[in-house]
Design a protein around this motif. Structure first.
Motif, mmCIF file in Angstrom:
data_model
loop_
_atom_site.group_PDB
_atom_site.id
_atom_site.type_symbol
_atom_site.label_atom_id
_atom_site.label_comp_id
_atom_site.label_asym_id
_atom_site.label_seq_id
_atom_site.Cartn_x
_atom_site.Cartn_y
_atom_site.Cartn_z
ATOM 1 N N LEU A 1 -4.982 -24.767 44.899
ATOM 2 C CA LEU A 1 -4.957 -23.423 45.484
ATOM 3 C C LEU A 1 -4.150 -23.369 46.784
ATOM 4 O O LEU A 1 -3.279 -22.532 46.948
ATOM 5 C CB LEU A 1 -6.383 -22.925 45.755
ATOM 6 C CG LEU A 1 -7.199 -22.419 44.582
ATOM 7 C CD1 LEU A 1 -8.591 -21.999 45.044
ATOM 8 C CD2 LEU A 1 -6.504 -21.251 43.895
ATOM 9 N N ALA A 2 -4.493 -24.215 47.730
ATOM 10 C CA ALA A 2 -3.779 -24.318 49.013
ATOM 11 C C ALA A 2 -3.451 -22.956 49.619
ATOM 12 O O ALA A 2 -2.277 -22.640 49.855
ATOM 13 C CB ALA A 2 -2.508 -25.137 48.827
ATOM 14 N N PRO A 3 -4.448 -22.116 49.905
ATOM 15 C CA PRO A 3 -4.159 -20.823 50.526
ATOM 16 C C PRO A 3 -3.644 -21.015 51.948
ATOM 17 O O PRO A 3 -3.972 -22.017 52.597
ATOM 18 C CB PRO A 3 -5.521 -20.124 50.526
ATOM 19 C CG PRO A 3 -6.516 -21.238 50.542
ATOM 20 C CD PRO A 3 -5.894 -22.336 49.726
ATOM 21 N N GLY B 1 -5.886 -18.520 57.313
ATOM 22 C CA GLY B 1 -6.207 -17.116 57.516
ATOM 23 C C GLY B 1 -6.067 -16.268 56.273
ATOM 24 O O GLY B 1 -6.295 -15.054 56.321
ATOM 25 N N GLY B 2 -5.706 -16.887 55.151
ATOM 26 C CA GLY B 2 -5.510 -16.148 53.911
ATOM 27 C C GLY B 2 -6.823 -15.751 53.262
ATOM 28 O O GLY B 2 -7.902 -16.200 53.653
ATOM 29 N N CYS B 3 -6.709 -14.893 52.248
ATOM 30 C CA CYS B 3 -7.886 -14.430 51.517
ATOM 31 C C CYS B 3 -7.724 -14.764 50.041
ATOM 32 O O CYS B 3 -6.651 -14.568 49.460
ATOM 33 C CB CYS B 3 -8.091 -12.927 51.700
ATOM 34 S SG CYS B 3 -9.731 -12.358 51.164
ATOM 35 N N VAL B 4 -8.807 -15.263 49.452
ATOM 36 C CA VAL B 4 -8.801 -15.748 48.074
ATOM 37 C C VAL B 4 -9.852 -14.986 47.272
ATOM 38 O O VAL B 4 -10.971 -14.771 47.755
ATOM 39 C CB VAL B 4 -9.105 -17.259 48.034
ATOM 40 C CG1 VAL B 4 -9.090 -17.773 46.591
ATOM 41 C CG2 VAL B 4 -8.117 -18.037 48.890
ATOM 42 N N ILE C 1 -5.519 -15.719 43.870
ATOM 43 C CA ILE C 1 -6.564 -15.271 42.951
ATOM 44 C C ILE C 1 -6.721 -16.367 41.911
ATOM 45 O O ILE C 1 -5.727 -16.931 41.448
ATOM 46 C CB ILE C 1 -6.197 -13.937 42.268
ATOM 47 C CG1 ILE C 1 -6.050 -12.820 43.310
ATOM 48 C CG2 ILE C 1 -7.250 -13.559 41.218
ATOM 49 C CD1 ILE C 1 -5.585 -11.487 42.724
ATOM 50 N N PHE C 2 -7.963 -16.696 41.568
ATOM 51 C CA PHE C 2 -8.137 -17.698 40.517
ATOM 52 C C PHE C 2 -9.206 -17.271 39.521
ATOM 53 O O PHE C 2 -10.140 -16.530 39.856
ATOM 54 C CB PHE C 2 -8.406 -19.098 41.092
ATOM 55 C CG PHE C 2 -9.726 -19.305 41.787
ATOM 56 C CD1 PHE C 2 -10.797 -19.907 41.128
ATOM 57 C CD2 PHE C 2 -9.890 -18.965 43.129
ATOM 58 C CE1 PHE C 2 -11.999 -20.151 41.772
ATOM 59 C CE2 PHE C 2 -11.083 -19.201 43.784
ATOM 60 C CZ PHE C 2 -12.148 -19.794 43.106
ATOM 61 N N LEU D 1 -1.547 -16.614 41.291
ATOM 62 C CA LEU D 1 -2.684 -16.521 40.377
ATOM 63 C C LEU D 1 -2.842 -17.876 39.696
ATOM 64 O O LEU D 1 -1.897 -18.380 39.075
ATOM 65 C CB LEU D 1 -2.454 -15.430 39.329
ATOM 66 C CG LEU D 1 -3.447 -15.399 38.153
ATOM 67 C CD1 LEU D 1 -4.864 -15.100 38.635
ATOM 68 C CD2 LEU D 1 -3.006 -14.380 37.099
ATOM 69 N N HIS D 2 -4.024 -18.470 39.807
ATOM 70 C CA HIS D 2 -4.310 -19.765 39.192
ATOM 71 C C HIS D 2 -5.356 -19.568 38.099
ATOM 72 O O HIS D 2 -6.394 -18.925 38.329
ATOM 73 C CB HIS D 2 -4.839 -20.753 40.229
ATOM 74 C CG HIS D 2 -3.830 -21.162 41.254
ATOM 75 N ND1 HIS D 2 -3.294 -22.426 41.318
ATOM 76 C CD2 HIS D 2 -3.241 -20.457 42.260
ATOM 77 C CE1 HIS D 2 -2.430 -22.494 42.314
ATOM 78 N NE2 HIS D 2 -2.388 -21.304 42.908
ATOM 79 N N ILE D 3 -5.111 -20.146 36.945
ATOM 80 C CA ILE D 3 -6.028 -20.026 35.806
ATOM 81 C C ILE D 3 -6.297 -21.409 35.231
ATOM 82 O O ILE D 3 -5.379 -22.203 35.031
ATOM 83 C CB ILE D 3 -5.451 -19.116 34.706
ATOM 84 C CG1 ILE D 3 -5.276 -17.685 35.225
ATOM 85 C CG2 ILE D 3 -6.342 -19.132 33.460
ATOM 86 C CD1 ILE D 3 -4.526 -16.782 34.262
ATOM 87 N N ALA D 4 -7.558 -21.697 34.975
ATOM 88 C CA ALA D 4 -7.957 -22.869 34.193
ATOM 89 C C ALA D 4 -8.788 -22.372 33.026
ATOM 90 O O ALA D 4 -9.665 -21.520 33.195
ATOM 91 C CB ALA D 4 -8.775 -23.845 35.037
#
Length: 219
Positions: A42-44, A47-50, A123-124, A152-155
């Motif tokens: 992910l490595a946001p 200060g980022g938002c997930v 977003i995941f 966008l990350h999907i597993a």
């Protein structure tokens, strides 16, 4: 009763006893094998938002919040049973100040009204695409909701084509009992979405195709 309500009630029926007796997390660790590689990637930005779509018991949100202490996290799920478990997990971990939850249908929700958030850096979706009837619509909305350069990350489950046929057949039957449908078109749909938004896509096959990982990066 509308389709969204039907699906929410179905998810609550599926997870009610699993959540209350601690069965869900105890069993999923043996076959939701793409979750931790997804979180590691992910490595946001600081200060980022997930956002996690389909946050379940909160297991991923707790782990991600610990991995990335400089980021903020939101989570949605259509099942109130899952959200009850997730809220308890977040409070036990002492992460209430950085993790917020809301009940919502991923195919039709407004992050501004729920969280005061217009867009997300990451977003995941972890093993939820295979359970969401309108999964392509959810992916489209997720990419649209990314900030420039967001991901966008999907597993999820893969096609398992490199596994023994008897094993794939047994897994497909078992997943069907739990209303899970692996999306054979996931890579193709991801590539089309990336092209539509002028972005890029990366895909990985893990465990001989048992697990698939997708990353769509918005331009």
């Amino acid at each position: 009763m509308n389709t969204v309500s039907d699906h929410a009630l179905l998810m609550d029926r599926i997870y009610r006893w699993q959540r209350r007796f601690g069965i869900y997390d105890a069993t999923r660790k043996y076959y939701l094998l793409g979750r931790d590689p997804l979180l590691s990637g992910l490595a946001p930005p600081p200060g980022g938002c997930v956002l996690e779509i389909g946050c379940g018991t909160g297991r991923n949100l707790v782990k991600a919040a610990r991995l990335y202490p400089q980021a903020r996290f939101n989570g949605i799920d259509i099942s109130q049973e899952m959200l009850t478990a997730a809220q308890a997990a977040i409070e036990t971990a002492g992460l209430q100040d950085r993790v917020r939850l809301a009940r919502a249908d991923a195919a039709n929700f407004d992050p501004q009204s729920l969280f005061g958030q217009n867009e997300y850096d990451r977003i995941f979706i972890s093993y939820a695409v295979s359970m969401i009837p309108q999964w392509q619509r959810v992916m489209e909305a997720a990419v649209a909701g990314l900030s420039p350069g967001g991901e966008l990350h999907i597993a999820d489950f893969g096609d398992m084509q490199r596994l023994p046929r008897w094993f794939k057949s047994a897994v497909d039957t078992w997943l069907g009992w739990h209303h899970v449908t692996p999306r054979a078109e996931l890579f193709e749909v991801s590539s089309e979405l990336a092209a539509t938004h002028g972005g890029t896509v990366g895909v990985q096959c893990l465990h001989r195709g048992f697990s698939w990982l997708v990353t769509i990066r918005k331009a």
